[in-house]
Enzyme design. Structure first.
Site, PDB file in Angstrom:
ATOM      1  N   GLN A  80      44.816 116.725 120.900  1.00  0.00           N
ATOM      2  CA  GLN A  80      45.111 117.994 121.425  1.00  0.00           C
ATOM      3  C   GLN A  80      46.364 118.587 121.028  1.00  0.00           C
ATOM      4  O   GLN A  80      47.494 118.458 121.406  1.00  0.00           O
ATOM      5  CB  GLN A  80      45.279 117.769 123.010  1.00  0.00           C
ATOM      6  CG  GLN A  80      45.282 119.022 123.860  1.00  0.00           C
ATOM      7  CD  GLN A  80      45.274 119.017 125.325  1.00  0.00           C
ATOM      8  OE1 GLN A  80      45.194 117.812 125.801  1.00  0.00           O
ATOM      9  NE2 GLN A  80      45.543 120.156 125.877  1.00  0.00           N
ATOM     10  N   PHE A  81      46.208 119.435 119.956  1.00  0.00           N
ATOM     11  CA  PHE A  81      47.127 120.002 119.227  1.00  0.00           C
ATOM     12  C   PHE A  81      47.821 121.192 120.154  1.00  0.00           C
ATOM     13  O   PHE A  81      48.892 121.423 119.829  1.00  0.00           O
ATOM     14  CB  PHE A  81      46.633 120.995 117.869  1.00  0.00           C
ATOM     15  CG  PHE A  81      46.033 121.918 118.093  1.00  0.00           C
ATOM     16  CD1 PHE A  81      46.813 123.138 117.944  1.00  0.00           C
ATOM     17  CD2 PHE A  81      44.632 122.212 118.439  1.00  0.00           C
ATOM     18  CE1 PHE A  81      46.096 124.370 118.036  1.00  0.00           C
ATOM     19  CE2 PHE A  81      44.157 123.336 118.488  1.00  0.00           C
ATOM     20  CZ  PHE A  81      44.740 124.517 118.503  1.00  0.00           C
ATOM     21  N   THR A  82      47.343 121.382 121.034  1.00  0.00           N
ATOM     22  CA  THR A  82      47.882 122.741 122.049  1.00  0.00           C
ATOM     23  C   THR A  82      49.137 121.827 122.776  1.00  0.00           C
ATOM     24  O   THR A  82      49.785 122.580 123.440  1.00  0.00           O
ATOM     25  CB  THR A  82      47.100 123.016 122.961  1.00  0.00           C
ATOM     26  OG1 THR A  82      46.344 122.057 123.812  1.00  0.00           O
ATOM     27  CG2 THR A  82      45.713 123.842 122.268  1.00  0.00           C
TER      28      THR A  82
END
Length: 155
Positions: free
Chosen positions: A82-84
């Site tokens: 989850q790069f967010t």
């Protein structure tokens, strides 16, 4: 690297492609771990993060005290990239993701965390890196821990 660790009763992840949705991972009791990789993160940080996740004593013992780690509790792990988690929302309304690792580095280090967790003897299910996913989480407690290797120093 950043991780959001949630103790769960159960969790599942599906990959969404167009109008189709296909489940790719499911666990019963254990941990759902959302993993974000920052630019400049290293293999050493991936190893340390996996060790910290595996060793977190956030499961109750026979007296109800949080004294057991996921292995001792007989749990599994659902690991989701989850790069967010690397979003910078300090300015304006549109978050910046400039601090996130490039996809190649992000995938390499996400996979390293998963590999280290498996080497620790844990059952690990995963989503698919870079895919649009639906994640179902039944948080238990709720117990949610945020880990950030940037805050740990070099020790």
């Amino acid at each position: 690297m950043k991780a959001v660790v949630q103790r769960v009763t159960r969790a599942a992840v599906s990959v969404v492609e167009g109008d189709e949705e296909r489940e790719v991972g499911r666990i019963g009791p254990g941990l759902t771990v959302l993993i974000g990789v920052a630019a400049g993160d290293t293999q050493a940080e991936a190893r340390r993060l996996a060790e910290k996740i595996a060793g977190l004593r956030i499961f109750p013992d026979d007296e109800g005290k949080l004294n057991r780690d996921v292995h001792e509790a007989g749990g599994a792990i659902l690991a989701i990239s989850q790069f967010t988690l690397l979003a910078d929302a300090r300015k304006g309304r549109r978050p910046s993701f400039a601090g996130a690792a490039p996809p190649e580095q992000g995938e390499l280090l996400y996979e390293a965390v998963v590999r280290h967790l498996r080497q620790a003897g844990l059952l690990v299910r995963t989503g698919r890196f870079g895919a649009h996913m639906h994640v179902e989480i039944l948080n238990d407690g709720p117990v949610t821990i945020i880990l950030d290797t940037a805050e740990w120093g070099n020790g």
